[in-house]
Design an enzyme around this catalytic site. Structure first.
Site: not given
Lengths: 488, 485
Positions: A73, A148, A172
């Site tokens: 990420k 997210s 997330s």
């Protein structure tokens, strides 16, 4: 060999260790797969293929994750790589150091590979808040992958990665895993070092893996968990081999069903799938116990005080003075700050900075921040009480399956509700996982549904054991999205 | 100051702690290096970097607190103080808000801490200035303004910084001077800081207000900045108090404001008037856990040095020194250690003190050496004092022997022997010389016996001359008196 990207980490490791495939071949195969699929998914923000191949050439396949590429990420620092956090304000910034999790992945032989898309600074539940455009759900490109960490979830689901790292502040990791039909694990707060993870809400953030199977989640946790002298909040607790108890089953294990999680607003298809999963557990020999988490209703509002308050300070450093985006030709220092941040941050980030700044302001601190901390203690106590009666809690990961792109983008509150079942775990600091437990049908498309299994602090092993018992006796996790992948 | 006015002064002192590494990272604390060499992701505030507590900084702060009789908090936590400035890498400073490590405490103002010209007329002898609190925070970076740009050096960013806040107990510029001197000495004594104001290791903000003695309410609080020396603080306060009184006398109303001291011009000028109070939005730093001080307090107590004022009292009591001598010695920790090593067990500690404060200090000064480098061993100095005290050599000779000791490092007995300085103290030998002189000077003896008592000095001189200066003068005097009586 052509289909090597469909393997999970465990399967890939067998082939690498047996020298049936080389790490370089794996990286090249993955790159071809990404080239074919990612234009529709848009899960990656950047890939340094040359460097990955270089690292693959040097990979030691005898190590636990030797030669395995892992997507990261874009909020976790990798030395020399961009780390945009999905934001314009970090344009041009390259991290000069490895996050502890990256150093540990490398020590285990893994190859950090590619940067995945995300909601800006991890604020959002759909990846639509990325400054670089949304990621599409591999099961239905018209829908979001959740957020997210939507990029990490989507690339694992679309076989564009064997595994990925994400971060979970209020859900997330778990919510996008549920939306994309993969495994997403949020460890206990402090189990995994946050050093090098760009902070959103420091007391809630935790790094965790996205994988195709529960066993893979255990393998990645083995590599990244453990106390870190660079993170004072990391827990100095022994780290067991998380694969040891995977196959112990759930006979006699007590699973709690929280009454407050089966309420109006819960999609009927989601509810049915979760209840069927619970029945399945009962058949496997688990004891199902109803539990109460009475302060659940305060979790959302508490979270939206604490997380923005911490974020308002954490994001203050993005001021264009030392790195990242800088407004051109400011008249003075104040204008430099104002315009850099006005132009550099997106709307949701600015909304939360303002929320957090307000909550911490003199005269409001007691009414908001202090009160939220007290509510947080009550939420934590709810779980402590429940875990005295049960070994793990099972519930939906998200109230609905993946929603459409744009559907909630202009309605922050409905977007915040996507995390209503996940954020309490962050407030309590406990661990949890989302695993696939069925599909909902919507407009002719099949959309994954996630089952959330929560465990007490440091009970990662127990959560993995419960999750694996389900996975081993169902085949939801073997499904692959048809729409973008063309295989299955 | 006009006698119908009184000033109220409070000081905020920032002290850089003498730790090897910074407050929250492993970077070295170093002064005078090339810009931005002692930096890392943490002290540069890079995304994802985290702070880790330097326990030694906490210990030094607790040590300061114990020396100044503060209460040490059982638990202390760190908070984020939010404000934007380019020298602040995170745009928040890690500081302590509601749970500082130390509260209360005091700094005694002893006479020698006052400016030399004010030591004879101390308004409040024995005064103690109470403290409000001592807390720990991280220092900011340093900005350098060039013609069309500004450079920032982050070497200083993250240096442990202790803030010591006094009660507004100070009434005179000389007391502020004494407060800073006394505090600085305690900091050096404790090994807490080098406290060099020129290097920015000790920085001072002053709040001062003036009111008529008959008024109950305090006057407007004026903050003074850019104070770079202790004497500068005194001069700035003297100027500012006078300025405020004159303004009040003219009928003006003073308002809360910040003024800048210009040391060259000797005046303060307005920097900014008080805007609405800045809201720092303090909240507990979630990256750092609260610290229980009990885990290190025992160790800190074991490191607790005798404070300068405790030492001063003890030197007076144990060695019978005057307050002044005790003060001078206690002012200088290595010097007082030297003194004690030499004076312990000596029959004449006061004489030892005289040698240390006069001969030794001036010899060191001339040689550009520190006490630690002193070539004269303390036990040799003690032996020298004993030789003089017992009359084996006279005090003039003592001085010469000391010079010789300082330049050669040889012990005094050896020097005395080599130079043949040993006084003749053999009674038989002295008596023989005395009889010889008495026999040779019948007229003088007659004078003496006739009541002219000073005549004996002539005889004494003759004896000394005969002995080539080696006879013990005291014994010669006694022997002559005995023989002539």
């Amino acid at each position: 060999m052509d289909q090597i990207f469909t393997l999970d980490v465990h399967g890939l490791r067998s082939k690498l260790a047996a020298h049936e495939v080389s790490p370089v071949e794996v990286v090249r195969a993955l790159a071809r797969r990404i080239e074919a699929v990612d234009p529709a998914v848009r899960g990656y923000l950047s890939i340094d293929l040359e460097r990955a191949i270089g690292e693959a050439e040097a990979a030691d396949v005898t190590k636990p994750l030797g030669g395995v590429p892992i997507a990261i990420k874009d909020v976790i620092s990798v030395r020399g790589a961009p780390c945009t956090c999905g934001s314009r304000i970090l344009a041009g910034y390259r991290a000069p150091y490895d996050a502890t999790v990256i150093a540990r992945l490398r020590a285990a032989g893994a190859i950090p590979f590619g940067r995945t898309n995300m909601d800006e600074f991890a604020m959002g539940s759909s990846t639509e808040n990325s400054a670089f455009g949304p990621t599409h759900n591999p099961y239905d490109p018209a829908r979001t992958p959740g957020g997210s960490s939507g990029g990490s979830a989507a690339v694992v689901a679309a076989d564009e990665a064997f595994a990925a790292l994400g971060s979970d502040t209020g859900g997330s990791i778990r919510q996008p895993a549920a939306f994309c039909g993969c495994v997403g694990f949020k460890p206990t707060y402090g189990r995994v070092s946050r050093y090098g993870l760009v902070a959103f809400a420091s007391s809630l953030d935790q790094i965790g893996p996205f994988t195709k199977t529960v066993r893979d989640a255990a393998l990645l946790l083995n590599a990244i968990a453990g106390v870190d002298p660079c993170d004072s909040t990391s827990l100095d607790e022994p780290v067991p081999d998380f694969t040891t108890n995977l196959d112990r089953g759930v006979k006699g294990v007590r699973l709690g069903l929280p009454r407050e999680y089966f309420v109006s607003g819960l999609d009927p298809q989601v509810e049915r799938a979760v209840r069927q999963a619970v029945e399945h557990y009962a058949k496997l020999g688990a004891e199902i116990v109803e539990v109460s988490l009475p302060h659940t209703e305060y979790a959302l509002s508490t979270y939206y005080i604490i997380a923005p308050a911490e974020a308002s300070a954490n994001l203050a450093r993005f001021d264009g003075v030392r790195y990242g985006y800088r407004a051109e030709q400011p008249g003075d220092l104040l204008e430099h700050y104002g315009r850099t941040r006005e132009e550099g941050f997106g709307a949701e980030v600015k909304r939360r900075i303002i929320l957090g700044t307000y909550a911490l302001s003199s005269g409001y601190y007691d009414a908001y921040y202090l009160k939220a901390q007290k509510a947080r203690t009550l939420i934590r106590d709810d779980f402590s009480r429940a875990f005295r009666r049960v070994d793990a809690i099972v519930c939906p990961t998200s109230p609905t399956p993946a929603f459409k792109l744009g559907e909630r983008a202009n309605d922050p509150l409905s977007m915040y509700l996507a995390d209503v079942f996940t954020l309490a775990a962050n407030m309590a600091g406990i661990c949890g996982v989302s695993i696939p437990c069925g599909f909902a049908e919507a407009e002719g498309k099949l959309l994954p549904i996630g089952l959330q299994i929560l465990g007490n602090s440091l009970e990662e092993g127990r959560v993995l054991q419960v999750a694996n018992a389900y996975e081993q006796t169902t085949d939801w996790h073997k499904r692959r999205p048809q729409s973008v992948t063309g295989n299955a | 100051m006009k006698s119908d006015y009184t000033a109220t002064i409070g000081l905020e002192v920032h002290v850089q702690l003498k730790t090897k590494s910074k407050m929250f990272c492993g970077c070295a604390v170093a002064y005078g290096a090339e810009p931005n060499v002692h930096t890392c992701p943490t002290c540069l505030g890079l995304p994802g970097a985290l702070p880790v507590m330097n326990l030694e900084a906490l210990k030094l702060t607790a040590l300061t607190g114990l020396m100044l009789k503060c209460q040490i908090a059982p638990v202390c936590k760190f908070d984020r103080k939010n404000y934007y400035y380019p020298d602040m890498p995170k745009n928040y400073q890690i500081s302590q808000y509601d749970l500082p490590i130390c509260e209360r405490g005091e700094v005694p103002l002893y006479d020698l801490a006052y400016p030399k010209d004010a030591q004879k007329s101390i308004a409040n002898p024995g005064k103690r200035v109470r403290l409000i609190r001592i807390h720990l925070e991280e220092d900011v970076a340093k900005s350098f303004h060039f013609e069309s740009s500004t450079g920032i050096d982050f070497n200083r960013a993250g240096t442990p910084l202790m803030e010591i806040v006094s009660q507004p107990d100070i009434e005179l510029p000389e007391e502020a001077f004494a407060y800073l001197t006394s505090l600085k000495q305690a900091l050096i004594y404790g090994g807490v800081s080098d406290a060099d104001m020129e290097k920015g290791q000790l920085r001072c903000d002053v709040n001062v207000s003036v009111r008529k003695r008959t008024d109950a309410a305090y006057g407007a609080k004026i903050e003074l900045k850019n104070l770079n020396s202790i004497s500068g603080v005194r001069r700035a306060l003297a100027f500012e108090i006078n300025r405020q009184i004159e303004a009040l006398e003219r009928g003006e109303t003073l308002r809360q404001e910040t003024r800048r001291w210009d040391d060259d011009l000797g005046e303060t000028t307005l920097m900014r008037t008080k805007e609405s109070a800045h809201d720092y939005r303090y909240f507990p730093d979630p990256d750092l856990l609260p610290v229980r001080t009990e885990v290190f307090l025992d160790e800190v107590r074991s490191r607790l040095p005798e404070t300068p004022w405790e030492k001063r009292e003890r030197l007076e009591k144990d060695y019978g020194l005057s307050a002044y001598d005790a003060g001078v010695l206690a002012d200088d920790r290595p010097l007082s250690a030297y003194f004690e090593a030499a004076a312990r067990g000596s029959a004449r500690p006061k004489s030892v003190a005289n040698y240390v404060m006069n001969d030794l200090l001036s010899a060191l000064g001339a040689a550009g050496q520190t006490v630690e480098e002193c070539p004269v061993r303390p036990e040799d100095l003690k032996a020298l004092v004993t030789l003089v005290d017992e009359g084996r050599i006279n005090s003039k000779q003592g001085k010469d022997v000391f010079s010789e000791m300082f330049s050669t490092g040889v012990d005094p007995q050896t020097i005395v022997r080599r130079k043949g300085l040993q006084q003749e103290s053999d009674l038989g030998a002295i008596e023989a010389l005395c009889r010889e002189v008495i026999a040779a000077n019948p007229k003088v003896v007659e004078d003496y016996r006739g009541g002219k008592s000073v005549s004996i000095n002539f005889l004494k001189g003759q004896v000394m001359k005969l002995s080539k200066g080696k006879a013990n003068p005291a014994l010669v005097g006694e022997t002559l008196q005995r023989l002539l009586s």
